[in-house]
Write a protein that holds these residues in place. Structure first.
Motif, PDB file in Angstrom:
ATOM      1  N   PHE A 163      -5.257  -4.968   2.839  1.00  0.00           N
ATOM      2  CA  PHE A 163      -4.852  -6.370   2.736  1.00  0.00           C
ATOM      3  C   PHE A 163      -3.693  -6.480   1.751  1.00  0.00           C
ATOM      4  O   PHE A 163      -3.701  -5.827   0.706  1.00  0.00           O
ATOM      5  N   ILE A 164      -2.692  -7.279   2.075  1.00  0.00           N
ATOM      6  CA  ILE A 164      -1.558  -7.538   1.188  1.00  0.00           C
ATOM      7  C   ILE A 164      -1.517  -9.033   0.917  1.00  0.00           C
ATOM      8  O   ILE A 164      -1.460  -9.836   1.859  1.00  0.00           O
ATOM      9  N   ASP A 165      -1.567  -9.434  -0.345  1.00  0.00           N
ATOM     10  CA  ASP A 165      -1.589 -10.863  -0.644  1.00  0.00           C
ATOM     11  C   ASP A 165      -0.170 -11.425  -0.754  1.00  0.00           C
ATOM     12  O   ASP A 165       0.833 -10.701  -0.580  1.00  0.00           O
ATOM     13  N   LYS A 166      -0.061 -12.701  -1.040  1.00  0.00           N
ATOM     14  CA  LYS A 166       1.231 -13.389  -1.068  1.00  0.00           C
ATOM     15  C   LYS A 166       2.104 -12.955  -2.234  1.00  0.00           C
ATOM     16  O   LYS A 166       3.303 -13.249  -2.259  1.00  0.00           O
ATOM     17  N   LYS A 167       1.514 -12.272  -3.209  1.00  0.00           N
ATOM     18  CA  LYS A 167       2.280 -11.775  -4.357  1.00  0.00           C
ATOM     19  C   LYS A 167       2.634 -10.290  -4.194  1.00  0.00           C
ATOM     20  O   LYS A 167       2.990  -9.627  -5.161  1.00  0.00           O
ATOM     21  N   ASN A 168       2.531  -9.812  -2.968  1.00  0.00           N
ATOM     22  CA  ASN A 168       2.858  -8.423  -2.635  1.00  0.00           C
ATOM     23  C   ASN A 168       1.991  -7.435  -3.410  1.00  0.00           C
ATOM     24  O   ASN A 168       2.462  -6.414  -3.906  1.00  0.00           O
ATOM     25  N   ARG A 169       0.716  -7.744  -3.483  1.00  0.00           N
ATOM     26  CA  ARG A 169      -0.255  -6.817  -4.060  1.00  0.00           C
ATOM     27  C   ARG A 169      -1.077  -6.244  -2.921  1.00  0.00           C
ATOM     28  O   ARG A 169      -1.591  -6.975  -2.080  1.00  0.00           O
ATOM     29  N   LEU A 170      -1.190  -4.916  -2.909  1.00  0.00           N
ATOM     30  CA  LEU A 170      -1.926  -4.215  -1.853  1.00  0.00           C
ATOM     31  C   LEU A 170      -3.343  -3.928  -2.316  1.00  0.00           C
ATOM     32  O   LEU A 170      -3.572  -3.511  -3.453  1.00  0.00           O
ATOM     33  N   TYR A 171      -4.289  -4.106  -1.398  1.00  0.00           N
ATOM     34  CA  TYR A 171      -5.692  -3.756  -1.634  1.00  0.00           C
ATOM     35  C   TYR A 171      -6.122  -2.829  -0.507  1.00  0.00           C
ATOM     36  O   TYR A 171      -6.001  -3.172   0.669  1.00  0.00           O
ATOM     37  N   CYS A 172      -6.630  -1.656  -0.856  1.00  0.00           N
ATOM     38  CA  CYS A 172      -7.192  -0.757   0.148  1.00  0.00           C
ATOM     39  C   CYS A 172      -8.237   0.107  -0.532  1.00  0.00           C
ATOM     40  O   CYS A 172      -8.274   0.203  -1.762  1.00  0.00           O
ATOM     41  N   HIS A 173      -9.074   0.738   0.255  1.00  0.00           N
ATOM     42  CA  HIS A 173     -10.163   1.495  -0.336  1.00  0.00           C
ATOM     43  C   HIS A 173      -9.670   2.705  -1.122  1.00  0.00           C
ATOM     44  O   HIS A 173     -10.128   2.966  -2.238  1.00  0.00           O
ATOM     45  N   ALA A 174      -8.727   3.455  -0.550  1.00  0.00           N
ATOM     46  CA  ALA A 174      -8.375   4.742  -1.144  1.00  0.00           C
ATOM     47  C   ALA A 174      -6.909   4.868  -1.544  1.00  0.00           C
ATOM     48  O   ALA A 174      -6.593   5.184  -2.683  1.00  0.00           O
ATOM     49  N   GLY A 175      -6.007   4.634  -0.610  1.00  0.00           N
ATOM     50  CA  GLY A 175      -4.591   4.814  -0.886  1.00  0.00           C
ATOM     51  C   GLY A 175      -3.818   4.927   0.418  1.00  0.00           C
ATOM     52  O   GLY A 175      -4.311   4.562   1.481  1.00  0.00           O
ATOM     53  N   PHE A 176      -2.597   5.420   0.338  1.00  0.00           N
ATOM     54  CA  PHE A 176      -1.813   5.655   1.549  1.00  0.00           C
ATOM     55  C   PHE A 176      -0.831   6.776   1.266  1.00  0.00           C
ATOM     56  O   PHE A 176      -0.487   7.058   0.110  1.00  0.00           O
ATOM     57  N   ALA A 177      -0.387   7.441   2.311  1.00  0.00           N
ATOM     58  CA  ALA A 177       0.483   8.609   2.166  1.00  0.00           C
ATOM     59  C   ALA A 177       1.905   8.364   2.658  1.00  0.00           C
ATOM     60  O   ALA A 177       2.842   8.997   2.190  1.00  0.00           O
ATOM     61  N   ASN A 178       2.065   7.428   3.597  1.00  0.00           N
ATOM     62  CA  ASN A 178       3.390   7.207   4.169  1.00  0.00           C
ATOM     63  C   ASN A 178       4.319   6.547   3.143  1.00  0.00           C
ATOM     64  O   ASN A 178       3.932   5.607   2.448  1.00  0.00           O
ATOM     65  N   GLN A 179       5.535   7.028   3.066  1.00  0.00           N
ATOM     66  CA  GLN A 179       6.494   6.535   2.076  1.00  0.00           C
ATOM     67  C   GLN A 179       6.922   5.090   2.309  1.00  0.00           C
ATOM     68  O   GLN A 179       7.526   4.469   1.434  1.00  0.00           O
ATOM     69  N   HIS A 180       6.596   4.558   3.490  1.00  0.00           N
ATOM     70  CA  HIS A 180       6.981   3.187   3.814  1.00  0.00           C
ATOM     71  C   HIS A 180       5.817   2.207   3.727  1.00  0.00           C
ATOM     72  O   HIS A 180       5.991   1.009   3.946  1.00  0.00           O
ATOM     73  N   GLY A 181       4.620   2.703   3.450  1.00  0.00           N
ATOM     74  CA  GLY A 181       3.476   1.810   3.298  1.00  0.00           C
ATOM     75  C   GLY A 181       2.386   2.068   4.316  1.00  0.00           C
ATOM     76  O   GLY A 181       2.572   2.826   5.286  1.00  0.00           O
TER      77      GLY A 181
END
Length: 242
Positions: A118-136
């Motif tokens: 989930f990405i909120d209106k203040k550009n904060r990302l919430y996810c369980h673990a993380g991500f690997a792709n350089q673009h998100g």
């Protein structure tokens, strides 16, 4: 409206109820649950039942954890993944084997409808673990990366705090979002039992599945509330401490 982010619960209903009692929330606040609701303590199914009821009266976003995916697989196909069973799945399986078919189906619908991130209106990302792709996370080739990846947290932990974001060697993944909120890798692995920040990454998994407490963090003020160590609330159980 505040945003309150909740760490990995791992079947610890007593801890969830206790930390909510200690958190001064209102019906205007938004709760973001980071996943791993099950596997560890004996109350996996009661945790999901509680969250279903809680969401009837509060604004909630429920994210998917790796344990939630593994439980979903078991409920859908009967697959008793040996790695899952070894790492807390025995308690989740036992809890769900005690439910009748209608309740299991209701909980399965909840698990299927979990969000990957989930990405909120203040550009904060919430996810369980993380991500690997350089673009998100939306560009991940394997969508389940966001609830299995540990490299984002490991990178944040090891990053030189003196390194400028404008430096060519600064990790691009850490420049995409204002802040990133994760669970998955307990902070107890680095000797901490409180929500922990490196770079712009906040880890809210404070080891509730093991010997730590369950935590809730206000993402704006960084104030947080915690349960007692969850093992103290389940004195006759081992959780994932085996």
């Amino acid at each position: 409206m505040r945003t309150l982010v909740v760490g990995d619960i791992h079947g610890g209903l007593k801890a969830l109820e206790q930390v909510l009692e200690r958190t001064p929330y209102t019906k205007k606040d938004r709760f973001i649950f980071l996943g791993d609701y099950v596997d560890g303590w004996s109350d996996s199914a009661p945790v999901i039942a509680f969250l279903l009821k809680f969401s009837e009266h509060h604004k909630c976003t429920f994210l998917r954890g790796n344990h939630d995916e593994l439980l979903t697989d078991y409920l859908e196909s009967g697959n008793e993944n040996p790695i899952w069973l070894e790492h807390g799945g025995v308690s989740g399986k036992k809890s769900y084997d005690a439910l009748d078919a209608n309740e299991r189906q209701h909980h399965l619908l909840f698990l299927r409808n979990l969000e990957n991130y989930f990405i909120d209106k203040k550009n904060r990302l919430y996810c369980h673990a993380g991500f690997a792709n350089q673009h998100g996370p939306e560009y991940e080739y394997y969508p389940n990366t966001v609830y299995w990846d540990r490299t984002l947290w490991e990178m944040a932990c090891s990053l030189d705090p003196m390194l400028s974001k404008t430096d060519d060697t600064y990790p691009k993944r850490l420049t995409i979002f204002k802040e990133i909120y994760i669970g998955h890798t307990p902070t107890t692995k680095i000797g901490l039992t409180t929500p922990t920040n490196f770079a712009n990454v906040w880890n809210i998994d404070t080891g509730a599945a093991f010997k730590g407490p369950l935590s809730i963090l206000d993402v704006d003020t960084k104030e947080y509330w915690q349960s007692d160590p969850v093992m103290d609330l389940y004195p006759n159980e081992k959780g994932r401490n085996e």
